[in-house]
Write a protein that holds these residues in place. Structure first.
Motif, PDB file in Angstrom:
ATOM      1  N   ASP A  65      35.509 -39.120   9.650  1.00  0.00           N
ATOM      2  CA  ASP A  65      34.386 -39.622   8.880  1.00  0.00           C
ATOM      3  C   ASP A  65      33.092 -39.573   9.684  1.00  0.00           C
ATOM      4  O   ASP A  65      32.083 -39.087   9.223  1.00  0.00           O
ATOM      5  N   HIS A  66      33.110 -40.091  10.890  1.00  0.00           N
ATOM      6  CA  HIS A  66      31.901 -40.214  11.696  1.00  0.00           C
ATOM      7  C   HIS A  66      32.201 -39.811  13.128  1.00  0.00           C
ATOM      8  O   HIS A  66      33.350 -39.630  13.513  1.00  0.00           O
ATOM      9  N   ALA A  67      31.135 -39.747  13.913  1.00  0.00           N
ATOM     10  CA  ALA A  67      31.308 -39.524  15.347  1.00  0.00           C
ATOM     11  C   ALA A  67      32.054 -40.718  15.932  1.00  0.00           C
ATOM     12  O   ALA A  67      32.035 -41.803  15.378  1.00  0.00           O
ATOM     13  N   PRO A  68      32.711 -40.511  17.060  1.00  0.00           N
ATOM     14  CA  PRO A  68      33.443 -41.619  17.680  1.00  0.00           C
ATOM     15  C   PRO A  68      32.542 -42.814  17.965  1.00  0.00           C
ATOM     16  O   PRO A  68      31.366 -42.664  18.270  1.00  0.00           O
ATOM     17  N   HIS A  69      33.115 -44.000  17.882  1.00  0.00           N
ATOM     18  CA  HIS A  69      32.426 -45.255  18.165  1.00  0.00           C
ATOM     19  C   HIS A  69      32.916 -45.792  19.504  1.00  0.00           C
ATOM     20  O   HIS A  69      34.032 -45.539  19.906  1.00  0.00           O
ATOM     21  N   GLY A  70      32.097 -46.589  20.194  1.00  0.00           N
ATOM     22  CA  GLY A  70      32.540 -47.335  21.358  1.00  0.00           C
ATOM     23  C   GLY A  70      32.671 -46.545  22.638  1.00  0.00           C
ATOM     24  O   GLY A  70      33.314 -46.995  23.567  1.00  0.00           O
ATOM     25  N   LYS A  71      32.073 -45.382  22.737  1.00  0.00           N
ATOM     26  CA  LYS A  71      32.276 -44.521  23.905  1.00  0.00           C
ATOM     27  C   LYS A  71      31.932 -45.205  25.224  1.00  0.00           C
ATOM     28  O   LYS A  71      32.555 -44.936  26.232  1.00  0.00           O
ATOM     29  N   SER A  72      30.961 -46.086  25.231  1.00  0.00           N
ATOM     30  CA  SER A  72      30.536 -46.710  26.494  1.00  0.00           C
ATOM     31  C   SER A  72      31.181 -48.083  26.713  1.00  0.00           C
ATOM     32  O   SER A  72      30.880 -48.751  27.681  1.00  0.00           O
ATOM     33  N   ASP A  73      32.071 -48.500  25.845  1.00  0.00           N
ATOM     34  CA  ASP A  73      32.675 -49.833  25.933  1.00  0.00           C
ATOM     35  C   ASP A  73      34.120 -49.808  26.412  1.00  0.00           C
ATOM     36  O   ASP A  73      34.840 -50.781  26.235  1.00  0.00           O
ATOM     37  N   GLY A  74      34.561 -48.696  26.977  1.00  0.00           N
ATOM     38  CA  GLY A  74      35.914 -48.607  27.482  1.00  0.00           C
ATOM     39  C   GLY A  74      36.896 -47.976  26.514  1.00  0.00           C
ATOM     40  O   GLY A  74      38.085 -47.930  26.777  1.00  0.00           O
ATOM     41  N   PHE A  75      36.401 -47.475  25.395  1.00  0.00           N
ATOM     42  CA  PHE A  75      37.272 -46.863  24.392  1.00  0.00           C
ATOM     43  C   PHE A  75      36.475 -45.913  23.525  1.00  0.00           C
ATOM     44  O   PHE A  75      35.251 -45.944  23.507  1.00  0.00           O
ATOM     45  N   VAL A  76      37.196 -45.058  22.829  1.00  0.00           N
ATOM     46  CA  VAL A  76      36.614 -44.208  21.793  1.00  0.00           C
ATOM     47  C   VAL A  76      37.404 -44.507  20.532  1.00  0.00           C
ATOM     48  O   VAL A  76      38.633 -44.466  20.533  1.00  0.00           O
ATOM     49  N   LEU A  77      36.697 -44.836  19.468  1.00  0.00           N
ATOM     50  CA  LEU A  77      37.312 -45.178  18.190  1.00  0.00           C
ATOM     51  C   LEU A  77      36.952 -44.070  17.211  1.00  0.00           C
ATOM     52  O   LEU A  77      35.782 -43.789  16.996  1.00  0.00           O
ATOM     53  N   VAL A  78      37.972 -43.417  16.634  1.00  0.00           N
ATOM     54  CA  VAL A  78      37.748 -42.296  15.727  1.00  0.00           C
ATOM     55  C   VAL A  78      38.245 -42.671  14.336  1.00  0.00           C
ATOM     56  O   VAL A  78      39.383 -43.099  14.170  1.00  0.00           O
ATOM     57  N   ASP A  79      37.366 -42.495  13.350  1.00  0.00           N
ATOM     58  CA  ASP A  79      37.690 -42.784  11.960  1.00  0.00           C
ATOM     59  C   ASP A  79      38.218 -41.510  11.307  1.00  0.00           C
ATOM     60  O   ASP A  79      37.495 -40.539  11.147  1.00  0.00           O
ATOM     61  N   HIS A  80      39.490 -41.533  10.942  1.00  0.00           N
ATOM     62  CA  HIS A  80      40.089 -40.459  10.172  1.00  0.00           C
ATOM     63  C   HIS A  80      40.174 -40.948   8.734  1.00  0.00           C
ATOM     64  O   HIS A  80      40.077 -42.141   8.461  1.00  0.00           O
ATOM     65  N   GLU A  81      40.387 -40.055   7.818  1.00  0.00           N
ATOM     66  CA  GLU A  81      40.384 -40.430   6.404  1.00  0.00           C
ATOM     67  C   GLU A  81      41.375 -41.544   6.089  1.00  0.00           C
ATOM     68  O   GLU A  81      41.072 -42.446   5.323  1.00  0.00           O
ATOM     69  N   TYR A  82      42.569 -41.496   6.670  1.00  0.00           N
ATOM     70  CA  TYR A  82      43.604 -42.466   6.324  1.00  0.00           C
ATOM     71  C   TYR A  82      44.078 -43.312   7.494  1.00  0.00           C
ATOM     72  O   TYR A  82      45.079 -44.010   7.372  1.00  0.00           O
ATOM     73  N   ARG A  83      43.401 -43.261   8.627  1.00  0.00           N
ATOM     74  CA  ARG A  83      43.768 -44.076   9.776  1.00  0.00           C
ATOM     75  C   ARG A  83      42.591 -44.137  10.739  1.00  0.00           C
ATOM     76  O   ARG A  83      41.655 -43.356  10.650  1.00  0.00           O
ATOM     77  N   VAL A  84      42.698 -45.076  11.665  1.00  0.00           N
ATOM     78  CA  VAL A  84      41.734 -45.191  12.759  1.00  0.00           C
ATOM     79  C   VAL A  84      42.514 -45.006  14.051  1.00  0.00           C
ATOM     80  O   VAL A  84      43.614 -45.547  14.193  1.00  0.00           O
TER      81      VAL A  84
END
Length: 143
Positions: free
Chosen positions: A20-39
């Motif tokens: 859905d979007h670019a990864p979130h949280g890159k500088s907070d110790g993690f990368v969060l990726v939004d996929h259509e049916y899961r995170v």
């Protein structure tokens, strides 16, 4: 695309094509990726998880549209530790969908145990493919 991901329409959770979007949280110790049916969350190697990381994770997760209906996969990385406060919060956290935790070391398994004690439907895996299959079985994607 792996052979597992190409198994057909009943395996929507296995699709990597729908970010859905670019990864979130890159500088907070993690990368969060939004996929259509899961995170999917990828924790950085060497991370020592503290409350500030947990707060950033929660904020990034809640910024994802429909987060409360998407199962979550957490890739442990090579975490070095988790603060007592975070351990307590993870042990008591209730997530609305299943959470698969993927690790590869004894430390990963020990750290994941705090989340596994929570009321959330959670399971530990050493294989991404096994985690995807479990999520597909426990939380089928919409038709």
């Amino acid at each position: 695309m792996t052979p597992t991901e190409a198994q057909g329409p009943s395996m929507h959770l296995l699709s990597h094509a729908a970010c859905d979007h670019a990864p979130h949280g890159k500088s907070d110790g993690f990368v969060l990726v939004d996929h259509e049916y899961r995170v999917e969350a990828h924790l950085h190697d060497g991370l020592d998880v503290h409350e500030v990381n947990l707060l950033a994770f929660r904020t990034a997760l809640r910024a994802i549209s429909g987060w409360e209906s998407k199962p979550v996969i957490i890739h442990m990385g090579a975490i070095t530790g988790v603060s007592l406060t975070v351990r307590n919060r993870l042990s008591n956290y209730t997530h609305p969908t299943p959470v698969a935790v993927i690790g590869s070391t004894l430390m990963d398994e020990v750290i994941a145990a705090f989340f596994l004690r929570s009321p959330t439907r959670t399971k530990y895996f050493t294989s991404h493919e096994d985690a995807l299959h479990w999520l597909t079985d426990t939380h089928p994607s919409p038709s």
